[in-house]
Design a protein around this motif. Structure first.
Motif, PDB file in Angstrom:
ATOM      1  N   ARG A 191       0.774  -1.332  -0.096  1.00 28.08           N
ATOM      2  CA  ARG A 191      -0.076  -0.085   0.101  1.00 28.08           C
ATOM      3  C   ARG A 191       0.857   1.302  -0.135  1.00 28.08           C
ATOM      4  NH1 ARG A 191      -4.625  -0.060   4.566  1.00 28.08           N
ATOM      5  NH2 ARG A 191      -5.157   1.490   3.650  1.00 28.08           N
ATOM      6  N   ALA A 192       0.563   2.197  -0.906  1.00 28.26           N
ATOM      7  CA  ALA A 192       1.307   3.252  -1.030  1.00 28.26           C
ATOM      8  C   ALA A 192       1.522   4.047   0.371  1.00 28.26           C
ATOM      9  CB  ALA A 192       0.767   4.498  -2.107  1.00 28.26           C
ATOM     10  N   GLY A 193       2.277   4.870   0.605  1.00 30.69           N
ATOM     11  CA  GLY A 193       2.351   5.725   1.957  1.00 30.69           C
ATOM     12  C   GLY A 193       2.400   4.777   3.200  1.00 30.69           C
ATOM     13  N   ARG A 194       2.747   3.472   3.143  1.00 25.31           N
ATOM     14  CA  ARG A 194       2.939   2.423   4.270  1.00 25.31           C
ATOM     15  C   ARG A 194       4.169   1.904   4.297  1.00 25.31           C
ATOM     16  NH1 ARG A 194      -1.979   0.997   6.700  1.00 25.31           N
ATOM     17  NH2 ARG A 194      -3.486   2.762   6.106  1.00 25.31           N
ATOM     18  N   GLY A 195       4.768   1.269   5.300  1.00 28.32           N
ATOM     19  CA  GLY A 195       5.773   0.616   5.475  1.00 28.32           C
ATOM     20  C   GLY A 195       7.178   1.612   5.745  1.00 28.32           C
ATOM     21  N   PHE A 196       8.575   1.032   5.822  1.00 26.40           N
ATOM     22  CA  PHE A 196       9.784   1.248   6.045  1.00 26.40           C
ATOM     23  C   PHE A 196       9.727   2.736   5.262  1.00 26.40           C
ATOM     24  CE2 PHE A 196      14.445   1.762   5.998  1.00 26.40           C
ATOM     25  CZ  PHE A 196      14.788   1.146   7.342  1.00 26.40           C
ATOM     26  N   PRO A 197      10.357   4.053   5.984  1.00 26.78           N
ATOM     27  CA  PRO A 197      10.822   4.951   5.376  1.00 26.78           C
ATOM     28  C   PRO A 197      11.955   5.135   4.445  1.00 26.78           C
ATOM     29  CG  PRO A 197      11.156   5.006   7.780  1.00 26.78           C
ATOM     30  CD  PRO A 197      10.529   3.761   7.271  1.00 26.78           C
ATOM     31  N   LEU A 198      11.856   5.583   3.321  1.00 24.76           N
ATOM     32  CA  LEU A 198      13.042   5.802   2.583  1.00 24.76           C
ATOM     33  C   LEU A 198      13.666   6.704   2.662  1.00 24.76           C
ATOM     34  CD1 LEU A 198      11.022   4.841  -0.735  1.00 24.76           C
ATOM     35  CD2 LEU A 198      12.087   3.198   1.066  1.00 24.76           C
ATOM     36  N   ARG A 199      15.297   6.524   3.022  1.00 20.09           N
ATOM     37  CA  ARG A 199      16.290   7.477   3.321  1.00 20.09           C
ATOM     38  C   ARG A 199      17.334   7.592   2.427  1.00 20.09           C
ATOM     39  NH1 ARG A 199      17.883   6.252   9.172  1.00 20.09           N
ATOM     40  NH2 ARG A 199      19.541   7.982   8.559  1.00 20.09           N
ATOM     41  N   PRO A 200      17.859   8.685   2.230  1.00 24.07           N
ATOM     42  CA  PRO A 200      19.300   8.673   1.637  1.00 24.07           C
ATOM     43  C   PRO A 200      20.105   7.857   2.137  1.00 24.07           C
ATOM     44  CG  PRO A 200      18.426  10.804   1.590  1.00 24.07           C
ATOM     45  CD  PRO A 200      17.729  10.089   2.599  1.00 24.07           C
ATOM     46  N   GLY A 201      20.943   7.180   1.158  1.00 26.96           N
ATOM     47  CA  GLY A 201      21.948   5.962   1.686  1.00 26.96           C
ATOM     48  C   GLY A 201      21.397   4.600   1.769  1.00 26.96           C
ATOM     49  N   LEU A 202      20.023   4.469   1.693  1.00 22.75           N
ATOM     50  CA  LEU A 202      19.376   3.207   1.734  1.00 22.75           C
ATOM     51  C   LEU A 202      19.669   2.496   0.209  1.00 22.75           C
ATOM     52  CD1 LEU A 202      17.558   1.035   3.448  1.00 22.75           C
ATOM     53  CD2 LEU A 202      15.582   2.283   2.191  1.00 22.75           C
ATOM     54  N   ALA A 203      20.109   1.194   0.225  1.00 18.75           N
ATOM     55  CA  ALA A 203      20.445   0.593  -0.818  1.00 18.75           C
ATOM     56  C   ALA A 203      19.688  -0.727  -1.072  1.00 18.75           C
ATOM     57  CB  ALA A 203      21.978   0.323  -1.060  1.00 18.75           C
ATOM     58  N   LEU A 204      18.882  -0.894  -2.034  1.00 18.36           N
ATOM     59  CA  LEU A 204      17.676  -2.085  -2.348  1.00 18.36           C
ATOM     60  C   LEU A 204      17.979  -2.644  -3.780  1.00 18.36           C
ATOM     61  CD1 LEU A 204      14.661   0.376  -1.320  1.00 18.36           C
ATOM     62  CD2 LEU A 204      15.851  -1.207   0.017  1.00 18.36           C
ATOM     63  N   ALA A 205      18.006  -3.952  -3.572  1.00 25.08           N
ATOM     64  CA  ALA A 205      17.586  -4.697  -4.808  1.00 25.08           C
ATOM     65  C   ALA A 205      16.148  -4.660  -5.087  1.00 25.08           C
ATOM     66  CB  ALA A 205      18.269  -6.201  -4.605  1.00 25.08           C
ATOM     67  N   ILE A 206      15.678  -4.075  -6.037  1.00 18.91           N
ATOM     68  CA  ILE A 206      14.390  -3.965  -6.650  1.00 18.91           C
ATOM     69  C   ILE A 206      14.226  -5.127  -7.737  1.00 18.91           C
ATOM     70  CG2 ILE A 206      12.476  -2.779  -7.496  1.00 18.91           C
ATOM     71  CD1 ILE A 206      13.851  -0.235  -6.236  1.00 18.91           C
ATOM     72  N   GLU A 207      13.117  -6.047  -7.499  1.00 20.47           N
ATOM     73  CA  GLU A 207      13.250  -7.126  -8.633  1.00 20.47           C
ATOM     74  C   GLU A 207      11.753  -7.888  -8.677  1.00 20.47           C
ATOM     75  OE1 GLU A 207      15.390 -11.006  -7.211  1.00 20.47           O
ATOM     76  OE2 GLU A 207      15.715 -10.076  -5.248  1.00 20.47           O
ATOM     77  N   PRO A 208      10.923  -7.226  -9.486  1.00 22.54           N
ATOM     78  CA  PRO A 208       9.471  -7.760  -9.906  1.00 22.54           C
ATOM     79  C   PRO A 208       9.827  -9.200 -10.608  1.00 22.54           C
ATOM     80  CG  PRO A 208      10.248  -5.874 -11.296  1.00 22.54           C
ATOM     81  CD  PRO A 208      11.100  -5.925 -10.422  1.00 22.54           C
TER      82      PRO A 208
END
Length: 255
Positions: A191-208
């Motif tokens: 759900r948009a607007g929910r969950g872990f806050p995104l901050r500069p310096g966060l590195a993620l592997a995004i994989e649909p």
């Protein structure tokens, strides 16, 4: 625990990401009718070794796995979604192949995946691949400081829904940095607007991971690694390692 990376750490991850991009390009160039998955694994292995990097895949054994992973790539064919083991299987005309690869260089990691047809694409495969690329692009575009994880997840999920594709609910992206898998988890629905806050310096592997049949149902193969669609429909998988910065998302696994 979530580690926020410094600018120099993100630059180091970019170099690991370049190795991943070169390895994926080498597998795609080597792929063809009659080529074995083991030969593709060797092509990626050569790139990784020549760069002075190591593979975070090789020997990896999470809690669900019966054996350590034997390759430097995951090679998933047709109805295989992810985690396919590179074997002596020889590619056939019309196969849909997903290749996932990682590299660790100077203590930092990159992880990415691509999907492509071998020879002549089967009906529907190009549309599935295009939808999965759109899902990845939407997820990356939402990886903006000040937003939340649910914004990434929602963006990916909307594309999958519009394409009438299924996704394995228990699998998604992840944090990445010193290790291949770090916190936080990156769901492919949310759900948009929910969950872990995104901050500069966060590195993620995004994989649909999209499944053409529209069902979310999947099962593990007898090898304990490969995940397959229950309905036998084809699957596609795309992934980038992305850093959230004050200037916007920075893709670290481009060539």
């Amino acid at each position: 625990m979530v580690e926020i990376k410094t600018a120099s750490a993100i630059d180091a991850m970019r170099e690991a990401g370049r190795v991943v991009a070169r390895a994926l390009a080498a597998t795609r160039e080597a792929a063809g009718v009659g080529v074995s998955l083991l030969e593709l694994d060797e092509a990626a292995r050569s790139v990784i070794e020549e760069a002075g990097a190591t593979s975070p895949f090789l020997g990896y054994r999470p809690s669900f796995a019966p054996t350590p992973f034997p390759g430097v790539i995951c090679a998933s064919v047709n109805d295989a979604i992810v985690h396919g083991i590179p074997t002596g299987y020889r590619l056939r005309d019309g196969d849909l192949l997903s290749v996932d690869c990682g590299a660790e260089l100077d203590g930092w990691t990159g992880d990415a995946a691509i999907t492509f047809s071998v020879g002549t694409p089967r009906p529907g495969d190009e549309e599935l691949v295009a939808a999965t690329v759109r899902a990845l692009e939407a997820g990356i575009a939402a990886a903006v400081a000040g937003k939340r994880m649910g914004d990434i997840s929602s963006a990916i999920g909307r594309v999958a829904e519009q394409a009438r594709c299924g996704m394995p609910a228990d699998f998604g992206g992840h944090g990445i940095g010193r290790r291949m898998h770090e916190d936080p988890h990156v769901p492919n629905r949310g759900r948009a607007g929910r969950g872990f806050p995104l901050r500069p310096g966060l590195a993620l592997a995004i994989e649909p991971m999209l499944m053409a049949g529209g069902s979310d149902a999947y099962h593990a193969d007898q090898d304990g690694w490969t995940l397959r669609t229950d309905d036998g429909s084809r699957a596609a998988h795309f992934e980038h390692t992305v850093a959230i910065t004050a200037e916007g998302p920075r893709i670290l696994t481009l060539p």
